[in-house]
Scaffold this active site. Structure first.
Site, short mmCIF file in Angstrom:
data_model
loop_
_atom_site.label_atom_id
_atom_site.label_comp_id
_atom_site.label_asym_id
_atom_site.label_seq_id
_atom_site.Cartn_x
_atom_site.Cartn_y
_atom_site.Cartn_z
N THR A 161 5.34 2.50 -0.31
CA THR A 161 6.48 2.78 -1.20
C THR A 161 6.83 1.63 -2.13
OG1 THR A 161 8.18 2.06 0.35
CG2 THR A 161 7.45 4.37 0.51
N LEU A 162 6.23 0.45 -1.95
CA LEU A 162 6.51 -0.69 -2.82
C LEU A 162 5.54 -0.77 -4.00
CD1 LEU A 162 7.29 -3.32 -0.06
CD2 LEU A 162 8.92 -2.38 -1.71
N GLU A 221 11.09 -4.59 5.78
CA GLU A 221 10.06 -3.97 6.61
C GLU A 221 10.37 -4.08 8.11
OE1 GLU A 221 8.19 -2.04 5.19
OE2 GLU A 221 7.39 -2.84 3.34
N TYR A 280 0.81 -1.21 0.00
CA TYR A 280 0.00 0.00 0.00
C TYR A 280 0.85 1.26 0.00
CZ TYR A 280 1.42 -0.30 4.83
OH TYR A 280 2.19 -0.42 5.95
#
Length: 178
Positions: free
Chosen positions: A31-32, A104, A29
């Site tokens: 920066t990826l 993460e 949801y």
């Protein structure tokens, strides 16, 4: 077949057996996502394999906030609060999942938890099952957090994250941090 006298003959066969690769669905949801600063990491083969399956939004509402001095998007694990958060579903292999867990900072910064998603569009292949139609519910893992500062719950909550959005809180890439 003719017998060979005095000689032993070995035949070496190289057989490639199909390997079982476990694939996991992950919902991103922040920066990826496509067009965002860390999207390239999803397709760096050194990290593993990832395949875009489709777009979706969380079936339940969650607060999606931008926090810290690096303007990082965080999905607070507070179901029922905030917005239905939009993002993308990927099928990833075990190596990519391990990379994402490290990227993460699981379990200290984020925790990988299951989430129910409402499909907006499905373009990926399915493993023998039916292709999810728009509005159907699927499950994937999401990187959300329960380890946030108390004031984060009062920050603005977003439906969709864009590092370059009107909020003016552009994400600071890891390479740009001191």
């Amino acid at each position: 077949m003719r017998a060979l006298r005095g000689a032993t003959r070995f035949i070496s066969l190289s057989v490639r057996l199909p390997s079982f690769v476990h694939m996991t669905h992950v919902f991103v949801y922040g920066t990826l996502k496509k067009g965002q600063p860390n999207y390239h990491r999803m397709f760096d083969r050194a990290n593993g394999e990832a395949e875009f399956l489709g777009s979706a939004r969380t079936a339940e509402k969650y607060p999606l906030v931008i926090a810290s001095e690096n303007n990082i998007p965080f999905l607070l694990n507070l179901p029922g609060e905030g917005q239905h958060v939009g993002g993308e579903i990927y099928r990833v292999d075990d190596r990519m999942l391990k990379f994402l867990d490290a990227f993460e900072a699981v379990p200290t910064m984020y925790q990988r938890t299951p989430v129910k998603l409402e499909v907006k569009e499905w373009v990926g292949r399915t493993d023998g099952g039916e292709t999810p139609s728009p509005g159907s519910i699927v499950e994937a893992f999401v990187y959300s957090t329960t380890t946030y500062k108390p004031d984060w719950t009062s920050l603005p909550s977003y439906e969709n994250y864009d590092s370059f959005g009107d909020h003016g809180l552009e994400y600071v890439t890891r390479e740009a941090r001191d």
